[in-house]
Write a protein that holds these residues in place. Structure first.
Motif, PDB file in Angstrom:
ATOM      1  N   GLN A 178      -2.046 -12.317  -9.541  1.00 15.19           N
ATOM      2  CA  GLN A 178      -2.023 -12.424 -11.054  1.00 15.19           C
ATOM      3  C   GLN A 178      -0.365 -12.703 -11.171  1.00 15.19           C
ATOM      4  O   GLN A 178       0.023 -13.637 -12.081  1.00 15.19           O
ATOM      5  CB  GLN A 178      -2.048 -11.094 -11.590  1.00 15.19           C
ATOM      6  CG  GLN A 178      -3.711 -10.707 -11.867  1.00 15.19           C
ATOM      7  CD  GLN A 178      -3.758  -9.292 -12.375  1.00 15.19           C
ATOM      8  OE1 GLN A 178      -2.819  -8.651 -12.801  1.00 15.19           O
ATOM      9  NE2 GLN A 178      -4.807  -8.827 -12.631  1.00 15.19           N
TER      10      GLN A 178
ATOM     11  N   THR B 125      -6.902  -3.954  -1.810  1.00 15.08           N
ATOM     12  CA  THR B 125      -7.613  -4.869  -2.843  1.00 15.08           C
ATOM     13  C   THR B 125      -6.939  -4.966  -4.162  1.00 15.08           C
ATOM     14  O   THR B 125      -6.508  -6.022  -4.554  1.00 15.08           O
ATOM     15  CB  THR B 125      -8.861  -4.344  -3.259  1.00 15.08           C
ATOM     16  OG1 THR B 125     -10.094  -4.128  -2.195  1.00 15.08           O
ATOM     17  CG2 THR B 125      -9.620  -5.216  -4.194  1.00 15.08           C
ATOM     18  N   GLU B 126      -6.592  -3.708  -4.510  1.00 13.32           N
ATOM     19  CA  GLU B 126      -5.784  -4.040  -5.949  1.00 13.32           C
ATOM     20  C   GLU B 126      -4.436  -4.428  -5.873  1.00 13.32           C
ATOM     21  O   GLU B 126      -3.839  -5.206  -6.638  1.00 13.32           O
ATOM     22  CB  GLU B 126      -5.480  -2.390  -6.416  1.00 13.32           C
ATOM     23  CG  GLU B 126      -5.081  -2.456  -7.730  1.00 13.32           C
ATOM     24  CD  GLU B 126      -5.632  -3.303  -8.976  1.00 13.32           C
ATOM     25  OE1 GLU B 126      -4.801  -3.654  -9.904  1.00 13.32           O
ATOM     26  OE2 GLU B 126      -6.919  -3.205  -8.954  1.00 13.32           O
ATOM     27  N   ALA B 127      -3.591  -4.203  -4.616  1.00 14.76           N
ATOM     28  CA  ALA B 127      -2.395  -4.862  -4.485  1.00 14.76           C
ATOM     29  C   ALA B 127      -2.474  -6.544  -4.330  1.00 14.76           C
ATOM     30  O   ALA B 127      -1.524  -7.100  -4.989  1.00 14.76           O
ATOM     31  CB  ALA B 127      -1.796  -4.226  -3.082  1.00 14.76           C
TER      32      ALA B 127
ATOM     33  N   LEU C 224      -1.181   1.666  -3.970  1.00 10.99           N
ATOM     34  CA  LEU C 224      -2.332   0.883  -4.333  1.00 10.99           C
ATOM     35  C   LEU C 224      -3.195   0.749  -3.190  1.00 10.99           C
ATOM     36  O   LEU C 224      -2.879   0.633  -1.964  1.00 10.99           O
ATOM     37  CB  LEU C 224      -1.713  -0.283  -4.779  1.00 10.99           C
ATOM     38  CG  LEU C 224      -0.684  -0.418  -5.913  1.00 10.99           C
ATOM     39  CD1 LEU C 224      -0.173  -1.674  -6.035  1.00 10.99           C
ATOM     40  CD2 LEU C 224      -1.402   0.143  -7.080  1.00 10.99           C
ATOM     41  N   SER C 225      -4.700   0.336  -3.442  1.00 13.65           N
ATOM     42  CA  SER C 225      -5.341  -0.082  -2.587  1.00 13.65           C
ATOM     43  C   SER C 225      -4.887  -1.553  -2.069  1.00 13.65           C
ATOM     44  O   SER C 225      -4.442  -2.265  -2.843  1.00 13.65           O
ATOM     45  CB  SER C 225      -6.910   0.064  -2.906  1.00 13.65           C
ATOM     46  OG  SER C 225      -7.093  -0.953  -3.655  1.00 13.65           O
TER      47      SER C 225
ATOM     48  N   ARG D 160      -4.814  -8.222  -5.722  1.00 10.26           N
ATOM     49  CA  ARG D 160      -5.293  -8.887  -7.047  1.00 10.26           C
ATOM     50  C   ARG D 160      -3.921  -8.603  -7.701  1.00 10.26           C
ATOM     51  O   ARG D 160      -4.028  -9.753  -8.761  1.00 10.26           O
ATOM     52  CB  ARG D 160      -6.138  -7.651  -7.729  1.00 10.26           C
ATOM     53  CG  ARG D 160      -7.718  -7.832  -7.200  1.00 10.26           C
ATOM     54  CD  ARG D 160      -8.460  -7.030  -7.668  1.00 10.26           C
ATOM     55  NE  ARG D 160     -10.001  -7.144  -7.315  1.00 10.26           N
ATOM     56  CZ  ARG D 160     -10.887  -6.144  -7.414  1.00 10.26           C
ATOM     57  NH1 ARG D 160     -10.759  -4.997  -8.135  1.00 10.26           N
ATOM     58  NH2 ARG D 160     -12.098  -6.324  -6.983  1.00 10.26           N
ATOM     59  N   GLN D 161      -2.963  -7.965  -7.728  1.00 12.17           N
ATOM     60  CA  GLN D 161      -1.920  -7.853  -8.583  1.00 12.17           C
ATOM     61  C   GLN D 161      -0.906  -8.958  -8.195  1.00 12.17           C
ATOM     62  O   GLN D 161      -0.299  -9.821  -8.883  1.00 12.17           O
ATOM     63  CB  GLN D 161      -1.039  -6.459  -8.591  1.00 12.17           C
ATOM     64  CG  GLN D 161      -2.016  -5.498  -9.329  1.00 12.17           C
ATOM     65  CD  GLN D 161      -1.112  -4.169  -9.486  1.00 12.17           C
ATOM     66  OE1 GLN D 161       0.202  -4.104  -9.086  1.00 12.17           O
ATOM     67  NE2 GLN D 161      -1.669  -3.007  -9.851  1.00 12.17           N
TER      68      GLN D 161
ATOM     69  N   ASP E 141     -12.316  -8.713  -1.396  1.00 14.43           N
ATOM     70  CA  ASP E 141     -12.631  -8.588  -2.875  1.00 14.43           C
ATOM     71  C   ASP E 141     -11.578  -8.810  -3.912  1.00 14.43           C
ATOM     72  O   ASP E 141     -11.982  -8.638  -5.070  1.00 14.43           O
ATOM     73  CB  ASP E 141     -12.833  -6.825  -2.763  1.00 14.43           C
ATOM     74  CG  ASP E 141     -14.338  -6.508  -2.222  1.00 14.43           C
ATOM     75  OD1 ASP E 141     -15.256  -7.326  -2.124  1.00 14.43           O
ATOM     76  OD2 ASP E 141     -14.446  -5.147  -1.801  1.00 14.43           O
ATOM     77  N   ALA E 142     -10.383  -9.128  -3.213  1.00 14.99           N
ATOM     78  CA  ALA E 142      -9.279  -9.424  -4.134  1.00 14.99           C
ATOM     79  C   ALA E 142      -9.476 -10.905  -4.397  1.00 14.99           C
ATOM     80  O   ALA E 142      -8.697 -11.549  -5.252  1.00 14.99           O
ATOM     81  CB  ALA E 142      -8.080  -8.947  -3.318  1.00 14.99           C
TER      82      ALA E 142
ATOM     83  N   THR F 295       0.790  -1.218   0.023  1.00 14.06           N
ATOM     84  CA  THR F 295      -0.123   0.141   0.156  1.00 14.06           C
ATOM     85  C   THR F 295       0.948   1.222   0.037  1.00 14.06           C
ATOM     86  O   THR F 295       0.375   2.348  -0.288  1.00 14.06           O
ATOM     87  CB  THR F 295      -0.980   0.157   1.187  1.00 14.06           C
ATOM     88  OG1 THR F 295      -0.111  -0.363   2.416  1.00 14.06           O
ATOM     89  CG2 THR F 295      -1.961  -1.145   1.182  1.00 14.06           C
TER      90      THR F 295
END
Length: 296
Positions: free
Chosen positions: A188, A180-182, A177-178, A184-185, A211-212, A173
């Protein structure tokens, strides 16, 4: 799984540590032709773990030594029960006895403590699991002992599964990044076969983490009330693990909140060695008998 290769590697190192230049006492006092028999006896009730490790200490010291196990790993026993019998050259039996006892006492202590935790949550469907709080170099032995006591293993090492803790999230963070986004990445970048677990210490962190699309959420040091609320918020979208503040006095109440898994570091770092003894008899003229207590 505790393999023979791993057992032999660790036990061989322990034998070298204990007698780097041989057993000067045994070589000086015990005739080379003397033989010995010994009984591994329980001094208190417990759950057995490490019988193959105990056997390896004698086998690796002298292949002429034989060990007969009377119980198997995971079996319960009472004080006074005969667990195993040893026979072979007296020098070898005396040289290996302390290393063999150290391992089986330590592992049986972990198995016995684990069995107490498992009994406390009986009927709840909750898994009791260990942590990475193990003795360096002995993780395979200690995690095997947890299984002998009816518990389950968490990840074995940092290579087995991804677990994002507060420090990991702080680094992510900090890049702007939030959460959630962190996550999600991060997902991946992970192979599809790798399990992703995330630790949270507040209720308001649960939704952004879920949410991730993570696999397991760890509720760390939550109160009993917050654990119930956390389970309700997750609502089956991930496996829920409770961690922190777990003891024999609290584990049943934690299980009753609806969590799926309870991780307990004390299974390995808080277990005491069980009191087991090796009663030994040496075949010499005059039928000399020597007793070796388990706490020697």
């Amino acid at each position: 799984m505790l393999t023979r290769t791993e057992i032999d590697r660790v036990v061989s190192a322990a034998l070298v540590e204990d007698a780097p230049w041989g057993d000067v006492t045994g070589d000086a006092l015990i005739p080379a032709e003397a033989t010995a028999t010994a009984d591994l006896v329980a001094r208190e009730p417990g759950v057995l773990s490490g019988i193959d490790v105990f056997t390896a200490a004698f086998r690796l010291t002298d292949p002429a030594t034989t060990v007969t196990a009377h119980l198997a790993d995971g079996d319960r026993f009472e004080s006074g029960d005969l667990l195993a019998s040893v026979s072979g050259p007296a020098r070898a039996v005396l040289a290996a006895e302390r290393v063999g006892l150290n391992f089986v006492q330590r592992m049986s202590g972990i198995a016995t403590l684990t069995a107490r935790y498992v009994a406390e949550v009986a009927g709840t469907g909750v898994r009791i699991v260990d942590t990475r709080k193990t003795t360096p170099g002995l993780r395979a032995f200690e995690k095997h002992a947890v299984r002998c006591g009816g518990g389950h293993n968490h990840r074995f090492s940092l290579s087995d599964a991804a677990m994002a803790k507060d420090n990991h999230l702080g680094v992510l963070t900090a890049q702007g990044l939030s959460v959630t986004e962190a996550l999600r990445q991060a997902r991946q970048r992970l192979p599809h076969t790798v399990h992703l677990e995330v630790e949270v210490d507040r209720l308001d962190q649960i939704e952004p983490v879920l949410d991730a699309g993570i696999d397991t959420i760890m509720l760390d040091n939550f109160s009993i009330d917050d654990l119930r609320s956390g389970v309700a918020l997750v609502a089956g979208r991930a496996i829920v693990e409770a961690s922190g503040g777990v003891s024999l006095d609290t584990v049943r109440a934690i299980a009753a909140t609806g969590v799926d898994v309870i991780s307990v570091g004390a299974l390995t770092h808080g277990a005491r060695a069980l009191d087991l003894g090796l009663d030994l008899r040496i075949g010499l003229p005059g039928d000399l008998r020597i007793g070796l207590p388990g706490d020697r």
